[in-house]
Design a protein around this motif. Structure first.
Motif, mmCIF file in Angstrom:
data_model
loop_
_atom_site.group_PDB
_atom_site.id
_atom_site.type_symbol
_atom_site.label_atom_id
_atom_site.label_comp_id
_atom_site.label_asym_id
_atom_site.label_seq_id
_atom_site.Cartn_x
_atom_site.Cartn_y
_atom_site.Cartn_z
ATOM 1 N N GLY A 45 -8.127 27.021 -64.858
ATOM 2 C CA GLY A 45 -6.848 27.248 -65.510
ATOM 3 C C GLY A 45 -6.967 27.666 -66.957
ATOM 4 O O GLY A 45 -6.034 27.486 -67.744
ATOM 5 N N ASN A 46 -8.106 28.263 -67.325
ATOM 6 C CA ASN A 46 -8.326 28.666 -68.716
ATOM 7 C C ASN A 46 -8.599 30.168 -68.856
ATOM 8 O O ASN A 46 -9.283 30.600 -69.780
ATOM 9 N N ASP A 47 -8.078 30.953 -67.928
ATOM 10 C CA ASP A 47 -8.226 32.416 -67.931
ATOM 11 C C ASP A 47 -9.640 32.885 -67.610
ATOM 12 O O ASP A 47 -9.966 34.054 -67.793
ATOM 13 N N VAL A 48 -10.502 31.969 -67.151
ATOM 14 C CA VAL A 48 -11.864 32.324 -66.749
ATOM 15 C C VAL A 48 -12.047 31.978 -65.278
ATOM 16 O O VAL A 48 -11.727 30.868 -64.856
ATOM 17 N N PHE A 49 -12.552 32.936 -64.500
ATOM 18 C CA PHE A 49 -12.883 32.677 -63.106
ATOM 19 C C PHE A 49 -14.391 32.616 -62.993
ATOM 20 O O PHE A 49 -15.092 33.571 -63.336
ATOM 21 N N GLU A 69 -24.315 41.162 -70.212
ATOM 22 C CA GLU A 69 -24.795 39.895 -70.756
ATOM 23 C C GLU A 69 -24.168 39.620 -72.119
ATOM 24 O O GLU A 69 -24.048 40.524 -72.945
ATOM 25 N N ILE A 70 -23.744 38.363 -72.316
ATOM 26 C CA ILE A 70 -23.287 37.911 -73.627
ATOM 27 C C ILE A 70 -24.025 36.606 -73.931
ATOM 28 O O ILE A 70 -24.619 35.991 -73.043
ATOM 29 N N SER A 71 -24.010 36.188 -75.156
ATOM 30 C CA SER A 71 -24.712 34.962 -75.510
ATOM 31 C C SER A 71 -24.016 33.749 -74.888
ATOM 32 O O SER A 71 -22.811 33.792 -74.606
ATOM 33 N N ARG A 72 -24.778 32.703 -74.681
ATOM 34 C CA ARG A 72 -24.185 31.478 -74.158
ATOM 35 C C ARG A 72 -23.110 30.945 -75.097
ATOM 36 O O ARG A 72 -22.057 30.479 -74.653
ATOM 37 N N GLY A 73 -23.349 31.047 -76.383
ATOM 38 C CA GLY A 73 -22.356 30.577 -77.350
ATOM 39 C C GLY A 73 -21.036 31.322 -77.210
ATOM 40 O O GLY A 73 -19.973 30.712 -77.257
ATOM 41 N N ALA A 74 -21.117 32.646 -77.037
ATOM 42 C CA ALA A 74 -19.896 33.433 -76.871
ATOM 43 C C ALA A 74 -19.184 33.040 -75.589
ATOM 44 O O ALA A 74 -17.951 32.929 -75.553
ATOM 45 N N PHE A 75 -19.943 32.805 -74.534
ATOM 46 C CA PHE A 75 -19.342 32.396 -73.263
ATOM 47 C C PHE A 75 -18.621 31.060 -73.413
ATOM 48 O O PHE A 75 -17.496 30.887 -72.923
ATOM 49 N N LEU A 76 -19.242 30.114 -74.097
ATOM 50 C CA LEU A 76 -18.628 28.802 -74.268
ATOM 51 C C LEU A 76 -17.329 28.899 -75.073
ATOM 52 O O LEU A 76 -16.382 28.154 -74.830
ATOM 53 N N ARG A 77 -17.281 29.831 -76.006
ATOM 54 C CA ARG A 77 -16.048 30.008 -76.776
ATOM 55 C C ARG A 77 -14.916 30.509 -75.885
ATOM 56 O O ARG A 77 -13.754 30.137 -76.074
ATOM 57 N N TYR A 125 -18.406 22.660 -65.104
ATOM 58 C CA TYR A 125 -17.803 23.973 -65.347
ATOM 59 C C TYR A 125 -17.136 24.048 -66.726
ATOM 60 O O TYR A 125 -17.175 25.087 -67.386
ATOM 61 N N LYS A 126 -16.541 22.952 -67.164
ATOM 62 C CA LYS A 126 -15.919 22.933 -68.491
ATOM 63 C C LYS A 126 -16.952 23.114 -69.598
ATOM 64 O O LYS A 126 -16.641 23.613 -70.677
ATOM 65 N N LYS A 127 -18.195 22.721 -69.310
ATOM 66 C CA LYS A 127 -19.269 22.817 -70.295
ATOM 67 C C LYS A 127 -20.135 24.059 -70.094
ATOM 68 O O LYS A 127 -21.167 24.224 -70.745
ATOM 69 N N GLY A 128 -19.739 24.918 -69.162
ATOM 70 C CA GLY A 128 -20.517 26.124 -68.921
ATOM 71 C C GLY A 128 -21.781 25.880 -68.124
ATOM 72 O O GLY A 128 -22.767 26.609 -68.247
ATOM 73 N N VAL A 129 -21.764 24.845 -67.276
ATOM 74 C CA VAL A 129 -22.917 24.456 -66.476
ATOM 75 C C VAL A 129 -22.573 24.630 -65.003
ATOM 76 O O VAL A 129 -21.427 24.420 -64.604
ATOM 77 N N PHE A 130 -23.550 25.018 -64.193
ATOM 78 C CA PHE A 130 -23.292 25.153 -62.752
ATOM 79 C C PHE A 130 -24.508 24.674 -61.956
ATOM 80 O O PHE A 130 -25.641 24.734 -62.430
ATOM 81 N N PRO A 131 -24.276 24.185 -60.719
ATOM 82 C CA PRO A 131 -25.388 23.755 -59.854
ATOM 83 C C PRO A 131 -25.957 24.931 -59.079
ATOM 84 O O PRO A 131 -25.219 25.804 -58.619
ATOM 85 N N TRP A 132 -27.281 24.939 -58.924
ATOM 86 C CA TRP A 132 -27.933 26.021 -58.176
ATOM 87 C C TRP A 132 -29.312 25.522 -57.752
ATOM 88 O O TRP A 132 -30.181 25.313 -58.603
ATOM 89 N N PHE A 133 -29.491 25.309 -56.481
ATOM 90 C CA PHE A 133 -30.746 24.750 -55.978
ATOM 91 C C PHE A 133 -30.848 25.054 -54.490
ATOM 92 O O PHE A 133 -29.850 25.377 -53.841
ATOM 93 N N LEU A 160 -14.633 29.718 -72.718
ATOM 94 C CA LEU A 160 -14.234 28.553 -71.935
ATOM 95 C C LEU A 160 -13.263 27.660 -72.707
ATOM 96 O O LEU A 160 -12.397 27.028 -72.132
ATOM 97 N N GLU A 161 -13.431 27.613 -74.015
ATOM 98 C CA GLU A 161 -12.604 26.750 -74.849
ATOM 99 C C GLU A 161 -11.229 27.333 -75.109
ATOM 100 O O GLU A 161 -10.354 26.642 -75.611
#
Length: 208
Positions: free
Chosen positions: A148-152, A197-205, A37-45, A207-208
């Motif tokens: 705890g980084n303002d992102v749910f 939709e936003i870019s993955r890069g924007a989303f990762l920013r 989750y810290k890296k913007g990754v999630f499990p889905w299978f 998260l940081e």
């Protein structure tokens, strides 16, 4: 795309396939899930598949200040036919989410191992549930991860009555201070509430 072993790590998200698949394998340990989750990754299978890890580009998100509440939904909220709570029935919510039949899946992706892992995340304070009650019955809800980084990071929703899950999500957003709700991938249901939709890069920013 890479195959994970017992070592706790993820490849750079730039290595994901066009549809967002980043890695296969590993486990659902708390340490790995939190790193994901810290890296913007999630499990889905699905049940018959190995663990699949995703980091799609673009990312589907909802900014709370862009939340759209229709006139009909405002009336439903005003009627106060529902009671919305947080973290009162996490296991019941995630179990209900696992039982919902979805048109694009042949089986549930919320396996027993997944339920156990997120229950542990909940006990550690990272996973939250939102419950929607009517006449003391659980009729809708959702759950997700809060680092705890303002992102749910929303994971799944369920509803047993029309609009019950929307009542839960809208009430939750309006009564918290998140700057971003991660919806992961596109759904028309969430788009109707203002998700975009936003870019993955924007989303990762964010998260940081």
């Amino acid at each position: 795309m890479q195959y994970l072993t017992e070592n706790i790590w993820f490849p750079d998200v730039s290595e994901a396939t066009k549809d967002g698949l980043l890695a296969i394998g590993g486990d659902l340990s708390i340490e790995r899930l939190l790193l994901a989750y810290k890296k913007g990754v999630f499990p889905w299978f699905e049940v018959e598949e190995p663990i699949l890890w995703w980091s799609p580009d673009p990312r589907f998100v909802l900014f709370p200040d862009k939340l759209k509440v229709s006139k009909s939904m405002r009336q439903i909220l005003r009627n106060k036919n529902y009671i919305v709570t947080v973290n009162k029935a996490f296991k019941e919510v995630i179990t209900a989410c696992s039982e919902i039949k979805r048109h694009d899946q042949t089986s549930t992706w919320i396996t027993n191992n997944m339920i156990d892992a997120y229950l542990e995340l909940h006990e550690l304070g990272y996973a939250k549930s939102v419950e929607v009650w009517k006449n003391d019955a659980l009729v809708g809800g959702l759950y997700g991860v809060d680092l705890g980084n303002d992102v749910f990071c929303g994971e799944s929703m369920f509803t047993k009555e029309s609009n019950a899950s929307k009542v839960g999500l809208i009430t939750f957003i309006q009564n918290t201070n998140y700057k971003l709700i991660d919806c992961q991938v596109y759904t028309s249901h969430l788009e109707s509430l203002g998700a975009e939709e936003i870019s993955r890069g924007a989303f990762l920013r964010y998260l940081e």
